[in-house]
Design a protein around this motif. Structure first.
Motif, PDB file in Angstrom:
ATOM      1  N   ALA B 122      15.363  14.336  14.177  1.00 19.38           N
ATOM      2  CA  ALA B 122      16.287  14.285  15.310  1.00 19.38           C
ATOM      3  C   ALA B 122      15.811  13.311  16.387  1.00 19.38           C
ATOM      4  O   ALA B 122      16.617  12.693  17.083  1.00 19.38           O
ATOM      5  CB  ALA B 122      16.458  15.683  15.911  1.00 19.38           C
ATOM      6  N   GLY B 125      16.897   9.569  14.946  1.00 17.52           N
ATOM      7  CA  GLY B 125      18.218   9.237  14.414  1.00 17.52           C
ATOM      8  C   GLY B 125      18.594  10.167  13.284  1.00 17.52           C
ATOM      9  O   GLY B 125      18.795  11.356  13.503  1.00 17.52           O
ATOM     10  N   ALA B 126      18.663   9.626  12.061  1.00 13.22           N
ATOM     11  CA  ALA B 126      19.058  10.446  10.909  1.00 13.22           C
ATOM     12  C   ALA B 126      18.327   9.989   9.645  1.00 13.22           C
ATOM     13  O   ALA B 126      18.947   9.675   8.638  1.00 13.22           O
ATOM     14  CB  ALA B 126      20.562  10.383  10.713  1.00 13.22           C
ATOM     15  N   ARG B 232      17.381   2.518   6.906  1.00 12.43           N
ATOM     16  CA  ARG B 232      17.585   1.328   7.735  1.00 12.43           C
ATOM     17  C   ARG B 232      17.141   1.572   9.171  1.00 12.43           C
ATOM     18  O   ARG B 232      17.093   2.705   9.640  1.00 12.43           O
ATOM     19  CB  ARG B 232      19.074   0.960   7.755  1.00 12.43           C
ATOM     20  CG  ARG B 232      19.687   0.848   6.387  1.00 12.43           C
ATOM     21  CD  ARG B 232      21.199   0.811   6.442  1.00 12.43           C
ATOM     22  NE  ARG B 232      21.676  -0.363   7.148  1.00 12.43           N
ATOM     23  CZ  ARG B 232      21.794  -1.567   6.600  1.00 12.43           C
ATOM     24  NH1 ARG B 232      21.510  -1.751   5.336  1.00 12.43           N
ATOM     25  NH2 ARG B 232      22.217  -2.592   7.324  1.00 12.43           N
ATOM     26  N   LEU B 233      16.865   0.477   9.871  1.00 10.33           N
ATOM     27  CA  LEU B 233      16.597   0.514  11.309  1.00 10.33           C
ATOM     28  C   LEU B 233      17.780  -0.097  12.053  1.00 10.33           C
ATOM     29  O   LEU B 233      18.349  -1.087  11.608  1.00 10.33           O
ATOM     30  CB  LEU B 233      15.365  -0.320  11.654  1.00 10.33           C
ATOM     31  CG  LEU B 233      13.988   0.213  11.288  1.00 10.33           C
ATOM     32  CD1 LEU B 233      12.918  -0.762  11.793  1.00 10.33           C
ATOM     33  CD2 LEU B 233      13.758   1.591  11.912  1.00 10.33           C
ATOM     34  N   ILE B 234      18.130   0.507  13.191  1.00 12.56           N
ATOM     35  CA  ILE B 234      19.094  -0.111  14.101  1.00 12.56           C
ATOM     36  C   ILE B 234      18.335  -0.446  15.379  1.00 12.56           C
ATOM     37  O   ILE B 234      17.840   0.456  16.062  1.00 12.56           O
ATOM     38  CB  ILE B 234      20.256   0.851  14.445  1.00 12.56           C
ATOM     39  CG1 ILE B 234      20.940   1.353  13.172  1.00 12.56           C
ATOM     40  CG2 ILE B 234      21.254   0.170  15.365  1.00 12.56           C
ATOM     41  CD1 ILE B 234      22.040   2.387  13.447  1.00 12.56           C
ATOM     42  N   ARG B 236      17.815  -1.501  19.217  1.00 13.80           N
ATOM     43  CA  ARG B 236      18.592  -1.251  20.429  1.00 13.80           C
ATOM     44  C   ARG B 236      17.845  -1.851  21.620  1.00 13.80           C
ATOM     45  O   ARG B 236      16.673  -1.518  21.839  1.00 13.80           O
ATOM     46  CB  ARG B 236      18.769   0.257  20.647  1.00 13.80           C
ATOM     47  CG  ARG B 236      19.468   0.962  19.485  1.00 13.80           C
ATOM     48  CD  ARG B 236      19.759   2.427  19.805  1.00 13.80           C
ATOM     49  NE  ARG B 236      18.534   3.213  20.000  1.00 13.80           N
ATOM     50  CZ  ARG B 236      18.521   4.481  20.397  1.00 13.80           C
ATOM     51  NH1 ARG B 236      19.669   5.104  20.670  1.00 13.80           N
ATOM     52  NH2 ARG B 236      17.390   5.133  20.539  1.00 13.80           N
ATOM     53  N   LEU B 239      15.656   0.345  24.102  1.00 12.75           N
ATOM     54  CA  LEU B 239      15.510   1.708  23.565  1.00 12.75           C
ATOM     55  C   LEU B 239      14.757   1.623  22.237  1.00 12.75           C
ATOM     56  O   LEU B 239      14.779   0.587  21.576  1.00 12.75           O
ATOM     57  CB  LEU B 239      16.885   2.336  23.305  1.00 12.75           C
ATOM     58  CG  LEU B 239      17.737   2.705  24.517  1.00 12.75           C
ATOM     59  CD1 LEU B 239      19.146   3.110  24.070  1.00 12.75           C
ATOM     60  CD2 LEU B 239      17.089   3.864  25.293  1.00 12.75           C
ATOM     61  N   LEU B 242      16.790   3.207  16.098  1.00 14.62           N
ATOM     62  CA  LEU B 242      17.220   4.362  15.315  1.00 14.62           C
ATOM     63  C   LEU B 242      16.813   4.138  13.861  1.00 14.62           C
ATOM     64  O   LEU B 242      16.846   3.018  13.364  1.00 14.62           O
ATOM     65  CB  LEU B 242      18.739   4.521  15.388  1.00 14.62           C
ATOM     66  CG  LEU B 242      19.328   4.857  16.759  1.00 14.62           C
ATOM     67  CD1 LEU B 242      20.859   4.804  16.699  1.00 14.62           C
ATOM     68  CD2 LEU B 242      18.855   6.235  17.218  1.00 14.62           C
ATOM     69  N   VAL B 243      16.412   5.222  13.206  1.00 14.50           N
ATOM     70  CA  VAL B 243      16.104   5.184  11.780  1.00 14.50           C
ATOM     71  C   VAL B 243      17.146   6.055  11.088  1.00 14.50           C
ATOM     72  O   VAL B 243      17.333   7.204  11.492  1.00 14.50           O
ATOM     73  CB  VAL B 243      14.708   5.774  11.494  1.00 14.50           C
ATOM     74  CG1 VAL B 243      14.360   5.627  10.011  1.00 14.50           C
ATOM     75  CG2 VAL B 243      13.647   5.136  12.375  1.00 14.50           C
ATOM     76  N   TYR B 244      17.818   5.505  10.079  1.00  7.71           N
ATOM     77  CA  TYR B 244      18.765   6.380   9.393  1.00  7.71           C
ATOM     78  C   TYR B 244      18.896   6.034   7.919  1.00  7.71           C
ATOM     79  O   TYR B 244      18.666   4.910   7.498  1.00  7.71           O
ATOM     80  CB  TYR B 244      20.122   6.386  10.094  1.00  7.71           C
ATOM     81  CG  TYR B 244      21.105   5.325   9.668  1.00  7.71           C
ATOM     82  CD1 TYR B 244      21.042   4.047  10.188  1.00  7.71           C
ATOM     83  CD2 TYR B 244      22.108   5.609   8.750  1.00  7.71           C
ATOM     84  CE1 TYR B 244      21.946   3.081   9.802  1.00  7.71           C
ATOM     85  CE2 TYR B 244      23.027   4.652   8.357  1.00  7.71           C
ATOM     86  CZ  TYR B 244      22.935   3.386   8.891  1.00  7.71           C
ATOM     87  OH  TYR B 244      23.834   2.434   8.498  1.00  7.71           O
TER      88      TYR B 244
END
Lengths: 250, 250
Positions: B122, B125-126, B232-234, B236, B239, B242-244
Motif C-alpha cells: 500500500a 502503489g500496487a 512497472r514504475l510510474i 512522479r 513524489l 509508484l510501483v505496480y
C-alpha cells in the motif's frame, strides 16, 4: 490545486474487520467511488456523493475518481478486502500511467485492508501456515494458459494456493478445470477450503478433500484455499476440524 | 470447564491498522502470550497477566497458552501482522495436534490481521496487483533447497514475490543467495521494494532495481517485494515513484 485520493480496503465485510485507518479515510471523503455492493457497506452520509459502478468498469471508475481528485475533491475509491489484491489499486495505477500528467501530482494514499484469504484462513485454523500463493482464476485480463502454468508451478513447488475470483456468471468452467489440473499433481486427500463471505451473516465455510471439490461449491463471493501435500486436518469432537499447514517441511 | 484461546493479529504496528475485532479480543483476555516486542505494543493493564517469550520459542509458548486456556482462562496469543502468515496460528495447531486430547475442546478463535506485505504494498502503489506468492526465507524449519525450489518456480511462472523473514542475526547469507538466484531468472530492472516497519515511526521504504538489491538493505523487520517481469514504475515529479503490477498479462 489538486485534492486527495484514498484507495480503501473495506476488509472482508464484517464491520469489526475494517481498520480504523480505513474508517477515517472514508470519513474524510467527499466523493465515494466503487462497485455497488461494496459502496453499500458504507453508511450513507448526505454530504457525501456516491458514484456506484459495475464490477467490470474498473478503469473508467479509476479515471472518474482521479478527475474528481484532480479538481480538488477528497475522493475515496473503495474495494472489498484489500485494494492491492486483485482490486482497485492496480487499476488506479494503470489509469495514472496512461492518463494526463497532472494525475501524477495527486496525493494518492492506498489504505490496506484484510484480504479474503486471511479471513477465510482464520476461520479454519492455519491453512496458510507455510509458503503460499494467491492466484486470480479470472481470464478476463490474462490468458487461461498463464493461469494453468501458475497453478501447476505453485502446486508442484509445494505452495498452498488461495484462489480468488473462482467463478462468475460468465466464467463457469475454469474452476473445475483448475481442480482437474490440481488433481493431477496433489494427493486426493488434500484439504480444500471453500470460504464464502467470511465474517458476514451469510458466511458459509466448507472443507472437502481435493477428490470431491467441485465448482458448484463456489460462487463469486468465495475464496478457495487449496492445501499442499503437507496440509493436515485435526479432528475435534463436536467442533469443525482445524486445517493447518505445518511450518516445517522437507 | 475449558476457557477460550484467541490467536490475534496485531497488524503491521500502527495502532490504526489493528482491527476492532483484534482490539476486542485483547480486551477480553486475562492472559497475554507473545514474543516480547509484539506484547510491548499492547497497552499494559494491571488485571492482565503477560507472558513474554523469545521468538524461537513458538511451540513452548503455544503449549503454555493452551494449558492456561484449558484451565479455564481467557487467553490471547499475539502475533505481529496476521497470525496465520508465518506466525503463531500454525504453532498453536501443531501443539494441539501433538498435545493432550482435552486441548481439542478449547474454544479457539484466530483473529486475522493486516499482514506486512499488504501494508508495504500500500505504501508504494500496487506491486501485488497480479498473482503473487509469500515465501519465508527462514531455513530454521525447512531446508534451504525447498526455498530455492519455490523461489525459482514462482519467479519463472511470473508471480510477484513477498519475502518474509529475509534475514536474522543468525541468518545472513540467505537473502543474497535469493537475490542471486532471482537475477538468473528475472530482468535486471525488476523493482524490489524493501519495506521496513510499514506504518510505524521508524518506517523505511526503499525501491531499487533487482540488479542493485543487497541483503544489507534489509533487517528482521523488513518485508521484501520482488516484482515480476511485468511490474512497472510510474515516475512522479516531487513524489516517490509508484510501483505496480498490471492486472493484465500475457
Amino acid at each position: 490545486m489538486s485534492g486527495r485520493l484514498f484507495v480503501i480496503g473495506l476488509g472482508p465485510g464484517a464491520a469489526d474487520q475494517m481498520t480504523p485507518e480505513a474508517a477515517a479515510a472514508l470519513e474524510a471523503a467527499q466523493d465515494l467511488f466503487g462497485y455497488g455492493p461494496y459502496l453499500d457497506r458504507v453508511p450513507v452520509r448526505p454530504d457525501q456523493t456516491r458514484h456506484a459502478s459495475d464490477n467490470r468498469e474498473e478503469i473508467s471508475r479509476a479515471a472518474a475518481a482521479l478527475s474528481r481528485a484532480q479538481a480538488g475533491a477528497t475522493v475515496a475509491v473503495v474495494s472489498g478486502g484489500d485494494p492491492g489484491v486483485f482490486a482497485m489499486a492496480a487499476a488506479i495505477c494503470e489509469a495514472i500511467e496512461s492518463g494526463p500528467p497532472d494525475w501524477r501530482a495527486i496525493d494518492l494514499q492506498v489504505v490496506p485492508g484484510l484480504t479474503a484469504m486471511l479471513a477465510v484462513a482464520a476461520r479454519v485454523g492455519a491453512p496458510l501456515g507455510h509458503d503460499f500463493c494467491a492466484i486470480s482464476l479470472s481470464d478476463n485480463l490474462k490468458p487461461w494458459a498463464v493461469i494453468e502454468l501458475r497453478l501447476r508451478a505453485a502446486a508442484q513447488a509445494g505452495f498452498v494456493l488461495a484462489l480468488y475470483n473462482p467463478v462468475s456468471r460468465a466464467r463457469l468452467w475454469q474452476l473445475d478445470a483448475a481442480f482437474d489440473l490440481l488433481r493431477g499433481i496433489l494427493p486426493a486427500g488434500v484439504p480444500i477450503v471453500f470460504g464464502r463471505a467470511a465474517g458476514r451473516p451469510d458466511e458459509r465455510i466448507a472443507i472437502v478433500p481435493l477428490s470431491e471439490a467441485q465448482a458448484d461449491m463456489a460462487d463469486m463471493a468465495t475464496c478457495i484455499l487449496v492445501g499442499s501435500a503437507a496440509t493436515r486436518l485435526i479432528h475435534r469432537p463436536g467442533l469443525p476440524p482445524l486445517v493447518y499447514s505445518p511450518r516445517s517441511q522437507g
